[in-house]
Design a protein around this motif. Sequence first.
Motif, PDB file in Angstrom:
ATOM      1  N   PRO A 141       0.825  -1.219   0.000  1.00 37.03           N
ATOM      2  CA  PRO A 141       0.000   0.000   0.000  1.00 37.03           C
ATOM      3  C   PRO A 141       0.852   1.258   0.000  1.00 37.03           C
ATOM      4  CG  PRO A 141       0.039  -0.977   2.182  1.00 37.03           C
ATOM      5  CD  PRO A 141       0.730  -1.948   1.268  1.00 37.03           C
ATOM      6  N   HIS A 142       0.292   2.347  -0.484  1.00 40.90           N
ATOM      7  CA  HIS A 142       0.992   3.622  -0.433  1.00 40.90           C
ATOM      8  C   HIS A 142       1.236   3.991   1.026  1.00 40.90           C
ATOM      9  CE1 HIS A 142      -0.232   5.060  -4.730  1.00 40.90           C
ATOM     10  NE2 HIS A 142       0.111   3.799  -4.700  1.00 40.90           N
ATOM     11  N   PRO A 143       2.417   4.477   1.349  1.00 40.46           N
ATOM     12  CA  PRO A 143       2.777   4.706   2.758  1.00 40.46           C
ATOM     13  C   PRO A 143       1.861   5.671   3.499  1.00 40.46           C
ATOM     14  CG  PRO A 143       4.390   5.696   1.248  1.00 40.46           C
ATOM     15  CD  PRO A 143       3.521   4.806   0.441  1.00 40.46           C
ATOM     16  N   ASN A 144       1.236   6.602   2.796  1.00 44.20           N
ATOM     17  CA  ASN A 144       0.379   7.579   3.455  1.00 44.20           C
ATOM     18  C   ASN A 144      -1.113   7.298   3.277  1.00 44.20           C
ATOM     19  OD1 ASN A 144       2.610   9.138   4.356  1.00 44.20           O
ATOM     20  ND2 ASN A 144       2.765  10.068   2.316  1.00 44.20           N
ATOM     21  N   LEU A 145      -1.432   6.088   2.821  1.00 40.92           N
ATOM     22  CA  LEU A 145      -2.834   5.743   2.605  1.00 40.92           C
ATOM     23  C   LEU A 145      -3.138   4.379   3.227  1.00 40.92           C
ATOM     24  CD1 LEU A 145      -5.516   6.599   1.230  1.00 40.92           C
ATOM     25  CD2 LEU A 145      -4.795   5.235  -0.746  1.00 40.92           C
ATOM     26  N   LYS A 146      -3.870   4.394   4.324  1.00 44.80           N
ATOM     27  CA  LYS A 146      -4.291   3.142   4.954  1.00 44.80           C
ATOM     28  C   LYS A 146      -5.127   2.353   3.952  1.00 44.80           C
ATOM     29  CE  LYS A 146      -6.311   5.542   8.144  1.00 44.80           C
ATOM     30  NZ  LYS A 146      -7.100   5.931   9.343  1.00 44.80           N
ATOM     31  N   THR A 147      -4.832   1.067   3.793  1.00 42.23           N
ATOM     32  CA  THR A 147      -5.503   0.266   2.769  1.00 42.23           C
ATOM     33  C   THR A 147      -5.929  -1.079   3.321  1.00 42.23           C
ATOM     34  OG1 THR A 147      -4.176   1.338   1.037  1.00 42.23           O
ATOM     35  CG2 THR A 147      -5.297  -0.716   0.451  1.00 42.23           C
ATOM     36  N   VAL A 148      -7.171  -1.444   3.062  1.00 39.27           N
ATOM     37  CA  VAL A 148      -7.721  -2.746   3.420  1.00 39.27           C
ATOM     38  C   VAL A 148      -8.253  -3.389   2.148  1.00 39.27           C
ATOM     39  CG1 VAL A 148      -9.547  -3.947   4.700  1.00 39.27           C
ATOM     40  CG2 VAL A 148      -8.321  -2.050   5.772  1.00 39.27           C
ATOM     41  N   ILE A 149      -8.001  -4.686   1.978  1.00 35.41           N
ATOM     42  CA  ILE A 149      -8.462  -5.401   0.788  1.00 35.41           C
ATOM     43  C   ILE A 149      -9.583  -6.362   1.184  1.00 35.41           C
ATOM     44  CG2 ILE A 149      -7.808  -6.981  -1.078  1.00 35.41           C
ATOM     45  CD1 ILE A 149      -4.940  -5.947  -0.799  1.00 35.41           C
ATOM     46  N   ILE A 150     -10.690  -6.307   0.449  1.00 37.81           N
ATOM     47  CA  ILE A 150     -11.756  -7.298   0.622  1.00 37.81           C
ATOM     48  C   ILE A 150     -11.477  -8.419  -0.362  1.00 37.81           C
ATOM     49  CG2 ILE A 150     -14.220  -7.770   0.440  1.00 37.81           C
ATOM     50  CD1 ILE A 150     -14.782  -4.906   1.211  1.00 37.81           C
ATOM     51  N   ALA A 151     -11.047  -9.558   0.151  1.00 38.35           N
ATOM     52  CA  ALA A 151     -10.707 -10.721  -0.664  1.00 38.35           C
ATOM     53  C   ALA A 151     -10.669 -11.938   0.258  1.00 38.35           C
ATOM     54  CB  ALA A 151      -9.353 -10.538  -1.354  1.00 38.35           C
ATOM     55  N   PRO A 152     -10.961 -13.112  -0.274  1.00 36.61           N
ATOM     56  CA  PRO A 152     -10.997 -14.309   0.573  1.00 36.61           C
ATOM     57  C   PRO A 152      -9.628 -14.953   0.783  1.00 36.61           C
ATOM     58  CG  PRO A 152     -11.717 -14.860  -1.616  1.00 36.61           C
ATOM     59  CD  PRO A 152     -11.466 -13.383  -1.625  1.00 36.61           C
ATOM     60  N   ALA A 153      -8.560 -14.247   0.445  1.00 36.17           N
ATOM     61  CA  ALA A 153      -7.214 -14.789   0.616  1.00 36.17           C
ATOM     62  C   ALA A 153      -6.341 -13.774   1.349  1.00 36.17           C
ATOM     63  CB  ALA A 153      -6.603 -15.112  -0.756  1.00 36.17           C
ATOM     64  N   ALA A 154      -5.354 -14.263   2.074  1.00 36.37           N
ATOM     65  CA  ALA A 154      -4.442 -13.385   2.797  1.00 36.37           C
ATOM     66  C   ALA A 154      -3.508 -12.684   1.822  1.00 36.37           C
ATOM     67  CB  ALA A 154      -3.633 -14.181   3.806  1.00 36.37           C
ATOM     68  N   GLN A 155      -3.093 -11.472   2.172  1.00 35.83           N
ATOM     69  CA  GLN A 155      -2.154 -10.691   1.369  1.00 35.83           C
ATOM     70  C   GLN A 155      -1.030 -10.254   2.308  1.00 35.83           C
ATOM     71  OE1 GLN A 155      -0.888  -7.498   0.822  1.00 35.83           O
ATOM     72  NE2 GLN A 155      -0.322  -7.722  -1.327  1.00 35.83           N
ATOM     73  N   PRO A 156       0.239 -10.401   1.902  1.00 38.09           N
ATOM     74  CA  PRO A 156       1.346 -10.192   2.845  1.00 38.09           C
ATOM     75  C   PRO A 156       1.494  -8.785   3.403  1.00 38.09           C
ATOM     76  CG  PRO A 156       2.157 -10.525   0.593  1.00 38.09           C
ATOM     77  CD  PRO A 156       0.715 -10.861   0.588  1.00 38.09           C
ATOM     78  N   ASN A 157       1.012  -7.773   2.693  1.00 39.82           N
ATOM     79  CA  ASN A 157       1.274  -6.390   3.115  1.00 39.82           C
ATOM     80  C   ASN A 157       0.044  -5.596   3.527  1.00 39.82           C
ATOM     81  OD1 ASN A 157       4.107  -6.646   2.422  1.00 39.82           O
ATOM     82  ND2 ASN A 157       3.448  -6.563   0.282  1.00 39.82           N
ATOM     83  N   CYS A 158      -1.141  -6.201   3.394  1.00 39.49           N
ATOM     84  CA  CYS A 158      -2.386  -5.495   3.715  1.00 39.49           C
ATOM     85  C   CYS A 158      -3.293  -6.396   4.539  1.00 39.49           C
ATOM     86  CB  CYS A 158      -3.149  -5.104   2.445  1.00 39.49           C
ATOM     87  SG  CYS A 158      -2.535  -3.649   1.613  1.00 39.49           S
ATOM     88  N   THR A 159      -4.085  -5.782   5.378  1.00 36.41           N
ATOM     89  CA  THR A 159      -5.150  -6.512   6.059  1.00 36.41           C
ATOM     90  C   THR A 159      -6.215  -6.882   5.032  1.00 36.41           C
ATOM     91  OG1 THR A 159      -4.800  -5.543   8.235  1.00 36.41           O
ATOM     92  CG2 THR A 159      -7.036  -6.270   7.726  1.00 36.41           C
ATOM     93  N   THR A 160      -6.692  -8.113   5.100  1.00 37.40           N
ATOM     94  CA  THR A 160      -7.750  -8.561   4.200  1.00 37.40           C
ATOM     95  C   THR A 160      -8.960  -9.013   5.013  1.00 37.40           C
ATOM     96  OG1 THR A 160      -6.906 -10.839   4.112  1.00 37.40           O
ATOM     97  CG2 THR A 160      -6.139  -9.310   2.404  1.00 37.40           C
TER      98      THR A 160
END
Length: 337
Positions: A141-160
Amino acid sequence: MGKHRSVSMMDVARHAGVSAQTVSRVANGSDAVRPEMRERVQRSMDALGYRPNSAARMLKRGRFGSIGLVMFRVAGTGNLATLEGLSKAALEHRYALTLTEMPRDRDQSLEEAARIMSNLPVDAAIINVNYRTPDFETFSPHPNLKTVIIAPAAQPNCTTVGIDQRAAAREVTEHLLGLGHRTVHFISGPTASIPNRLRCRGWMETLADHGAPCPKPTMGNGDWTADSGYIAGQQLALDPSCTAIYAANDALAYGAIEALRSAGKRVPEDVSVAGTDDSYDGVVPSNKLTSIRFDNHMKGRIAFQEALGADSIKEPHQVVVPAHLVVRGTTGPAPHR
């Protein structure tokens, strides 16, 4: 004609007979104002046509009061239910949602979705993705933008945040095997879909655990439609060994049932059929389809809460929303042969 002067906070204060501080508190959504006073100030705002200065409010409060949402596809029962959950959560927290659908002429990647959001006045971004993008594993994710992903799989750098698709598939398959069926056939949706892949994996794993034969997944047109399910159902109606079908969504299941009945097969006496997502409940009269119910409203709410509180959690994590089986009239004991 003189230049029109915008209505100021002092104008509202004079009209309502209150202090400018009280008007400021109402404009900023503060709870430190009595309900009757809030209504009084709001009536004056409406009468004068006052509109709070969003830029000034952002500078004062350090936030925009809006969460950005990128959806790779808005249409679809699950996506619309997720959007409703997000919208209700935003309303409860007095936030706005800034929604954009991923343009088809853009690079279909998480990086592009985040870039779009980074140029908008939002406090955090939620990206709703239904299939595995080329950069799903590598995206940061961009360092100044909190990002959450809606997806049924884990992602190493974002909360899903997502539904436990494999567990859902296992529960359906266990249900059908428990009814005495020798094996279960799977009607597949689009192969690029993350949920479809996980449902297929859960189905295969359960068959392997039980030592049951694993038929090749059946596909119609390779999409989520009832027409695709009908084509797959026509194929399976020709297979005398097929007594149980697990479809990757409810539309596919309904299409398959129509094809089976057109071929003279009884459901569930000859062939049991179960769907996924329980999207037809309350839509189809006297719904008889056995299906796995997904709480997409809750998924949306949780995603919003995660985006709102992302500053307090340093490490990316996966939030899994459980699903549960709803047994109705389209599944039954295996036929005696």
